[in-house]
Design an enzyme around this catalytic site. Structure first.
Site, PDB file in Angstrom:
ATOM      1  NE  ARG A  54      46.939  32.704  38.274  1.00 21.81           N
ATOM      2  CZ  ARG A  54      46.015  32.097  39.037  1.00 21.81           C
ATOM      3  NH1 ARG A  54      44.792  32.594  39.123  1.00 21.81           N
ATOM      4  NH2 ARG A  54      46.310  31.002  39.714  1.00 21.81           N
ATOM      5  CE1 TYR A 106      51.456  46.272  14.895  1.00 20.45           C
ATOM      6  CE2 TYR A 106      50.468  45.430  16.902  1.00 20.45           C
ATOM      7  CZ  TYR A 106      51.544  45.528  16.046  1.00 20.45           C
ATOM      8  OH  TYR A 106      52.711  44.873  16.348  1.00 20.45           O
ATOM      9  CG  ASP A 186      45.587  50.070  20.253  1.00 25.75           C
ATOM     10  OD1 ASP A 186      46.245  50.862  20.945  1.00 25.75           O
ATOM     11  OD2 ASP A 186      46.083  49.073  19.685  1.00 25.75           O
ATOM     12  CE  LYS A 211      54.854  49.148  20.978  1.00 24.49           C
ATOM     13  NZ  LYS A 211      53.834  48.251  21.367  1.00 24.49           N
TER      14      LYS A 211
HETATM   15  O1  P1T Z   1      53.467  44.760  22.139  1.00 25.84           O
HETATM   16  P1  P1T Z   1      52.241  44.892  22.993  1.00 25.84           P
HETATM   17  O2  P1T Z   1      52.466  45.604  24.263  1.00 25.84           O
HETATM   18  O3  P1T Z   1      51.508  43.594  23.162  1.00 25.84           O
HETATM   19  O4  P1T Z   1      51.248  45.886  22.192  1.00 25.84           O
HETATM   20  C1  P1T Z   1      50.671  45.528  20.972  1.00 25.84           C
HETATM   21  C2  P1T Z   1      50.269  46.769  20.208  1.00 25.84           C
HETATM   22  C3  P1T Z   1      48.960  47.187  20.301  1.00 25.84           C
HETATM   23  N1  P1T Z   1      48.532  48.276  19.656  1.00 25.84           N
HETATM   24  C4  P1T Z   1      49.359  49.024  18.888  1.00 25.84           C
HETATM   25  C5  P1T Z   1      48.835  50.221  18.183  1.00 25.84           C
HETATM   26  C6  P1T Z   1      50.699  48.650  18.760  1.00 25.84           C
HETATM   27  O5  P1T Z   1      51.495  49.396  18.002  1.00 25.84           O
HETATM   28  C7  P1T Z   1      51.165  47.475  19.421  1.00 25.84           C
HETATM   29  C8  P1T Z   1      52.563  46.990  19.273  1.00 25.84           C
HETATM   30  N2  P1T Z   1      53.243  47.506  18.146  1.00 25.84           N
HETATM   31  C9  P1T Z   1      54.529  47.272  17.783  1.00 25.84           C
HETATM   32  C10 P1T Z   1      55.328  46.434  18.438  1.00 25.84           C
HETATM   33  C11 P1T Z   1      54.998  48.007  16.604  1.00 25.84           C
HETATM   34  O6  P1T Z   1      56.229  48.081  16.357  1.00 25.84           O
HETATM   35  O7  P1T Z   1      54.160  48.545  15.882  1.00 25.84           O
END
Ligand code: P1T
Length: 400
Positions: A54, A106, A186, A211
Site C-alpha cells: 500500500r 466534470y 484536472d 483516458k
Molecule cells: O474514471 P476515473 O479514472 O476515476 O476519472 C474520473 C474523471 C476525471 N476527470 C475527467 C475530466 C473525466 O472525464 C473523468 C472520467 N470521465 C468519464 C468516465 C467520462 O466518460 O467522461
C-alpha cells in the site's frame, strides 16, 4: 535513464524514464510486475526500499517516475482512479474548508465534492473561471471565512463542452489574493503531452490515466504530480492512510501504454481535426466545438497555453433525442460508450449517459442539450471514421 528531468524530449522520456533496466538485478528491459504485498526487511525497520504494497511498489514506482517526468514535476503519485486522486487532494483541507470550482466541472468529480465532501462541512463555490472578477470574489470570500488553505479545482478544457481556462491568469489572480490556496487542475483531456499546467502556476496536476495516458480502455487509474515537496509528502501520507492504490498489474499495463502516448496523441489530434472540419461543413450539424477550429471561442488561448488540440469533439446535431438515438445506432465503427481517450473511437450522448446525474436544470444551464454528442476520436483510418459518421447522419434524418 535515471534522472527525471533529462534534456530529452517527451517521446524519449515516455519510453525511458523510470524504466531503466539497471534498477533490476535481472536487468529486465521492461519493469517487472512485482506482486509481492510485503518486502523482506534486513532487520526490524531496515528495508531495501519498499515495505508494504500500500505504501509503495516497484512496478508503481516506475510509472510514478515516468509520469513525474512527463508532467515536468518533481513528484508523482499513482492512484486507483482519477476520482481517488480527487478524494486524496480534498483531504488536504481541514473540516470547514472551502473549495472553488467551475460551474462546468466534470459531474463525476463534482459528485464527490457535492455529495460526499460536503458531509465534512466543506463548502463549495461555483464560478466561471473565464470571469476573473468572479474568481477574485470567490478567493476573497474564502479568505474572509478564515479558510487559509482553500482548494481550487480547475478543469481545462472541460468535459464535455471544451471550455478553456486561462490558467496563468487564474492562478496569479488567486495567489495574489491568497498565497496559501492550493490550486489543482484536472488535465485529463489534454494529457501531459498537450498541456503542462505546472508551468502555469498550478500546484497539483491530476490526470485520469484511465483516458489518454493508458489509452486502451483496460485500466482505471489516476495520477497527481507536483513540484511542491510538502504537498507531495502530505499526499503520500494520505495515499497510504486512505489506501486507494492501483494493482501492480495495472501499473505494468500503463508502463507499457505510456511508451506510445506521444504517437497516439499526434494521431488522435490529426484525426480529430479532419473529423471536426467534416462535421463543421455538414448540413445536419448545428455547431462543432473543437479546440483546433478557429470557430472555437477560445482558440487563441489554446494556441497560447497548449501544445495541441487533443482528440475530443463536442457537436450539436439537428433533430431530437430520438434522432440522436437513431444516429448512434447506425454507427458501425464508433463504439457507443462512456469514457474517452482510447485508441478506438467512442461516442456518447452526455444528457442521458455521462452527465445524466447532473439533472436537467444543471445541464440546461451550461448547455448540455439532448442533441449534444461527445466524440472521442481514436486512431483508426480517418476516412473510415468520416465515412461512418456521414452514413449514420444521412440515415438518421427524419425523412428516412
Ligand atoms: O474514471 P476515473 O479514472 O476515476 O476519472 C474520473 C474523471 C476525471 N476527470 C475527467 C475530466 C473525466 O472525464 C473523468 C472520467 N470521465 C468519464 C468516465 C467520462 O466518460 O467522461
Amino acid at each position: 535513464m535515471a534522472e527525471q528531468h533529462s534534456s530529452y524530449a517527451f517521446a524519449t522520456r515516455a519510453l525511458h524514464v523510470g524504466q531503466d533496466s539497471a534498477q533490476w538485478k535481472s536487468r529486465a528491459v521492461v519493469p517487472p510486475i512485482v506482486m509481492a504485498t510485503t518486502f523482506a526487511q534486513f532487520e526490524p525497520a531496515v528495508t531495501a526500499r519498499f515495505e508494504y504494497g500500500r505504501s509503495g511498489n516497484p512496478t508503481r514506482n516506475s510509472l510514478e517516475l515516468c509520469m513525474a517526468s512527463l508532467d515536468k514535476a518533481k513528484h508523482s503519485l499513482i492512484f486507483s482512479s482519477g476520482v481517488a486522486c480527487e478524494v486524496n487532494i480534498t483531504h488536504l483541507l481541514q473540516a470547514g474548508g472551502h473549495i472553488i470550482t467551475d460551474t462546468q466541472v466534470y459531474c463525476g468529480i463534482d459528485r464527490y465534492f457535492r455529495k460526499c465532501a460536503s458531509k465534512f462541512d466543506l463548502t463549495i463555490d461555483y464560478v466561471d473561471f473565464c470571469d476573473l472578477n468572479q474568481v477574485a470574489k470567490a478567493a476573497e470570500s474564502n479568505l474572509q471565512r478564515g479558510s487559509k488553505s482553500g482548494l481550487v479545482w480547475l478543469e481545462s478544457p472541460t468535459n464535455p463542452l471544451l471550455k478553456v481556462t486561462d490558467i496563468r491568469a487564474v492562478t496569479s489572480t488567486l495567489k495574489n489574493i491568497n498565497p496559501n490556496v492550493i490550486i489543482a487542475i484536472d488535465n485529463t483531456f489534454m494529457s501531459p503531452y498537450f498541456q503542462s499546467p505546472l508551468e502555469l502556476g498550478v500546484d497539483l496536476v491530476m490526470t485520469s490515466i484511465t483516458k489518454y495516458v493508458n489509452g486502451h480502455s483496460d485500466v482505471v487509474m489516476g495520477s497527481i504530480s507536483t513540484n511542491r515537496t510538502e504537498l507531495y509528502d502530505r499526499l503520500k501520507y494520505l495515499q497510504n492512510a486512505i489506501g486507494a492504490v492501483p494493482s501492480p498489474i495495472d501499473c505494468f499495463m500503463v508502463n507499457r501504454s505510456i511508451k506510445t502516448l506521444a504517437l497516439r496523441m499526434e494521431k488522435h489530434q490529426k484525426n480529430a481535426m479532419a473529423v471536426a472540419l467534416f462535421l463543421e461543413s455538414h448540413p445536419l450539424v448545428k455547431r462543432v466545438l473543437y479546440l483546433g477550429l478557429e470557430s472555437h471561442p477560445q482558440h487563441q488561448l489554446v494556441l497560447k497555453q497548449c501544445k495541441g488540440f487533443t482528440g475530443m469533439i463536442a457537436a450539436y446535431l439537428e433533430g431530437t433525442l430520438e434522432t440522436m438515438c437513431k444516429f448512434l445506432s447506425y454507427l458501425k465503427i464508433f463504439t457507443l460508450g462512456e469514457s474517452l481517450g482510447a485508441v478506438e473511437s467512442l461516442i456518447e450522448l452526455p444528457a442521458i449517459m455521462t452527465h445524466e446525474m447532473m439533472g436537467q436544470w444543471a445541464r440546461d444551464k451550461i448547455g448540455i442539450s439532448d442533441t449534444l454528442v461527445r466524440i472521442s476520436i481514436g486512431v483508426e483510418d480517418v476516412d473510415d471514421l468520416i465515412g461512418d459518421l456521414d452514413q449514420a447522419l444521412k440515415r438518421s434524418q427524419p425523412t428516412n
